[in-house]
Write a protein that holds these residues in place. Structure first.
Motif, mmCIF file in Angstrom:
data_model
loop_
_atom_site.group_PDB
_atom_site.id
_atom_site.type_symbol
_atom_site.label_atom_id
_atom_site.label_comp_id
_atom_site.label_asym_id
_atom_site.label_seq_id
_atom_site.Cartn_x
_atom_site.Cartn_y
_atom_site.Cartn_z
ATOM 1 N N GLU A 1 0.832 -1.198 0.000
ATOM 2 C CA GLU A 1 0.000 0.000 0.000
ATOM 3 C C GLU A 1 0.868 1.250 0.000
ATOM 4 O O GLU A 1 1.942 1.306 0.623
ATOM 5 N N THR B 1 -4.397 -7.770 0.168
ATOM 6 C CA THR B 1 -5.595 -7.800 1.021
ATOM 7 C C THR B 1 -5.746 -6.432 1.666
ATOM 8 O O THR B 1 -4.791 -5.642 1.720
ATOM 9 N N LEU B 2 -6.937 -6.152 2.120
ATOM 10 C CA LEU B 2 -7.217 -4.856 2.725
ATOM 11 C C LEU B 2 -7.310 -4.966 4.234
ATOM 12 O O LEU B 2 -7.562 -6.044 4.781
ATOM 13 N N LYS B 3 -7.108 -3.856 4.868
ATOM 14 C CA LYS B 3 -7.277 -3.807 6.313
ATOM 15 C C LYS B 3 -8.758 -3.947 6.663
ATOM 16 O O LYS B 3 -9.630 -3.670 5.856
ATOM 17 N N LYS B 4 -9.037 -4.383 7.895
ATOM 18 C CA LYS B 4 -10.418 -4.616 8.292
ATOM 19 C C LYS B 4 -11.252 -3.351 8.273
ATOM 20 O O LYS B 4 -12.454 -3.386 7.985
ATOM 21 N N LYS B 5 -10.641 -2.201 8.552
ATOM 22 C CA LYS B 5 -11.394 -0.959 8.612
ATOM 23 C C LYS B 5 -11.496 -0.272 7.258
ATOM 24 O O LYS B 5 -12.169 0.761 7.139
ATOM 25 N N ALA B 6 -10.853 -0.787 6.234
ATOM 26 C CA ALA B 6 -10.883 -0.131 4.920
ATOM 27 C C ALA B 6 -12.232 -0.349 4.255
ATOM 28 O O ALA B 6 -12.743 -1.478 4.205
ATOM 29 N N LYS C 1 2.325 -13.904 4.982
ATOM 30 C CA LYS C 1 1.691 -13.603 3.702
ATOM 31 C C LYS C 1 2.032 -14.648 2.652
ATOM 32 O O LYS C 1 1.321 -14.791 1.678
ATOM 33 N N PRO D 1 -13.933 -8.870 4.597
ATOM 34 C CA PRO D 1 -12.549 -8.979 5.089
ATOM 35 C C PRO D 1 -11.854 -10.257 4.634
ATOM 36 O O PRO D 1 -10.639 -10.248 4.412
ATOM 37 N N GLU E 1 -5.694 2.627 0.083
ATOM 38 C CA GLU E 1 -6.861 2.227 0.861
ATOM 39 C C GLU E 1 -7.477 3.444 1.533
ATOM 40 O O GLU E 1 -6.770 4.329 2.001
#
Length: 570
Positions: free
Chosen positions: A39, A58-63, A99, A134, A157
């Protein structure tokens, strides 16, 4: 060890389908080398021709939002963004912190893959959309079908712009303010990404690129074009070490200056790019490109370059052709050249045309011959040297000759005179306000006396000597030995135009119209009459005869056309 391994493999192959399923479940695929897209960092990717490269993230949980920006280089590419979401929660044994093992988790688990975006082209493109669940992994696929190339990818993000890429204004076009003979002035709408804060110099700037070939969609393609041009120049240098001027002319096709650009060639090529002081202009959105070639088409591109993040965006380029080089008001008149000059009675042309003649040899002498092609047209001829007028006279329908002597060069000025006594300029047809003039200057004629003209240019025919197949002509010659050429042409009996244009040269007439040529000389001007019998004519036909006095220097003198009809009965 090797023997035990072979036995185990043979038992697995012959033990039945159940064992094969246990070793290789149906949802297991061969994994490609895993490359993760970080990112907020520009990731360069090399694309071999015809091979698909995959990048995972992958994205962060809050994104809740994501944006992916892909910047191709010199060739179009295909890229797509897909997401794979697990139906069931991953097993607890999965190492989420590692990862390297995460792609295996998604492929071994039950789930489905959905393609959410696809693009094909060579422009910088960005996908922006909401984030998935998520338990999702994103796959960015990149492919080049034309050739090996470089691509840059960027992941951001969250809402709002990433800030890594400069922003283009609502009007992303480069405009042309003015075009000159050797310069072009450009302007473009300012970008909100470039601003001076607290008096500090911004880390983003405008850079201008000029070339002869085409516009570029991005900075990487421009770099690639410069690299190929440098390689081409280096090849030419190796082929011919004495071609420095040619290489310099080629390198002037490109000019710009960007920090940290072309590091590999900085030491050898920096001095070859012309520094015009109008590249990488900081916050200025107006640029005048100078030192261009006249009458040449150029392509102009403007880039916003971010020196910190190493990113850039391109405006929509433009092109322009510089004006032709201003022609000199004075035209050079070469030795022996027959110059056709078109003069006009229009007010814009009454200032006259100027010609410069430099005689050959140490005597510095010459003969100027002029002949107007219109019966009522007159021209004023002025000859000067070093600002001093030597002679000035009017030339009408008669052929005129001016003796030039005593100066290394002569400035000849021709000015059309308005016909008649009225001082007004003729109106109506524009063709009628123009007339043609023939002019020749020669330094081969070295005599002090002027060439002798015949006392009259009339041609006489003898009715008593006219037959069905021949006619007899007579004309005045001179005491100088000269060549006379007779021409004929047959015309219809009802023709109204029986004369030949007096500006038509003998060389421009068909060869079958020439009858013959003869030399003649008579020291007594009163007896300088020569005759010619023209035969092989048809009975009762109308003919136009022309006689030309051919001279070694100056224009040929044409006698007045003579129309004669042969006898019908003999």
């Amino acid at each position: 060890m090797a023997l035990s391994w072979c036995l185990c493999l043979a038992m697995a192959l012959f033990s039945g389908p159940g064992t094969i399923y246990a070793l290789a479940p149906e949802n297991e695929v061969t994994l490609h080398p895993t490359t993760w897209l970080s990112e907020n960092r520009v990731t360069p990717v090399h694309l071999p021709k015809g091979h698909t490269r995959r990048l995972y993230f992958t994205l962060k949980k809050k994104a809740d939002l994501l944006s992916v920006t892909v910047s191709p280089c010199a060739v179009p590419i295909e890229w797509s963004l897909a997401v794979r979401t697990l139906k069931d929660k991953p097993p607890k044994k999965a190492h989420w912190s590692s990862k390297k093992s995460m792609p295996e988790v998604w492929w071994r688990g039950s789930g489905r893959e959905v393609r959410i975006y696809t693009y094909t082209g060579n422009a910088v493109d960005t996908y922006t959309g909401p984030a998935n669940a998520p338990a999702s992994i994103y796959i960015l696929r990149l492919k080049s079908n034309e050739q090996d190339t470089q691509v840059s990818a960027y992941l951001h993000e969250g809402p709002g712009p990433s800030g890594a890429f400069p922003e283009l204004p609502s009007d992303p076009r480069v405009h042309t303010l003015g075009v000159g003979m050797t310069s072009v002035t450009l302007n473009w709408a300012p970008s909100s990404s470039i601003a001076v804060k607290d008096g500090h110099r911004p880390h983003r700037e405008y850079c201008v690129l000029v070339n002869h070939k085409h516009n570029y969609r991005n900075l990487c393609a421009a770099h690639e074009g410069i690299r190929k041009e440098i390689q081409s120049m280096q090849k030419r240098q190796r082929r011919d070490k004495q071609s420095k001027e040619i290489v310099w002319a080629t390198s002037k096709d490109w000019w710009w200056r960007q920090p940290n650009a072309l590091k590999d060639h900085e030491s050898s090529t920096t001095d070859k790019f012309e520094d015009t002081g109008c590249v990488c202009r900081d916050i200025e959105s107006v640029c005048t490109v100078s030192d261009l070639l006249p009458n040449t088409q150029y392509y102009f591109d403007v880039f916003i370059v971010d020196r910190v993040n190493g990113t850039s965006v391109a405006y929509t380029g433009t092109f322009a052709r510089t004006h032709e080089e201003a022609r000199s008001a004075i035209t050079s008149l070469r030795e022996g050249q027959v110059k056709w000059v078109t003069l006009s009675w229009e007010a814009s042309s009454l200032q006259g045309d100027q010609f410069l003649f430099k005689p050959r040899g140490w005597q510095q002498n010459g003969l100027l011959t002029l002949h107007t092609c219109n019966g009522t047209s007159k021209v004023k001829v002025s000859v000067s040297s070093k600002g001093q007028t030597l002679t000035s006279q009017e030339v009408g329908h008669q052929l005129a000759q001016i003796w030039l002597h005593g100066a290394p060069s002569y400035l000849i000025q021709l000015q059309a005179l308005i016909p008649g006594s009225s001082s007004t300029i003729p109106k109506g047809d524009s063709k009628k306000s123009k007339f043609c003039l023939k002019m020749q200057a020669s330094s081969a004629y070295h005599r002090r006396a002027m060439p002798v003209f015949p006392t009259t240019l009339q041609i006489k025919s003898f009715n008593k000597l006219r037959t069905c197949n021949s006619i007899t002509l007579a004309w005045m010659g001179t005491e100088e030995r000269s060549l006379y050429c007779i021409y004929r042409r047959q015309i219809p009996l009802d023709s109204k135009h029986t004369s030949t244009d007096r500006c038509v040269d003998p060389e421009s007439r068909p060869a079958d119209e020439r009858v013959f040529c003869k030399y003649f000389q008579e020291l007594d001007p009163r007896r300088a009459v020569t005759t010619a019998v023209v035969g092989q004519l048809e009975p009762g036909m109308l003919y136009v005869f022309d006689v030309y006095l051919m001279r070694r220097w100056g224009l040929p003198i044409k006698y007045h056309s003579k129309t004669v009809r042969t006898r019908s009965e003999c």
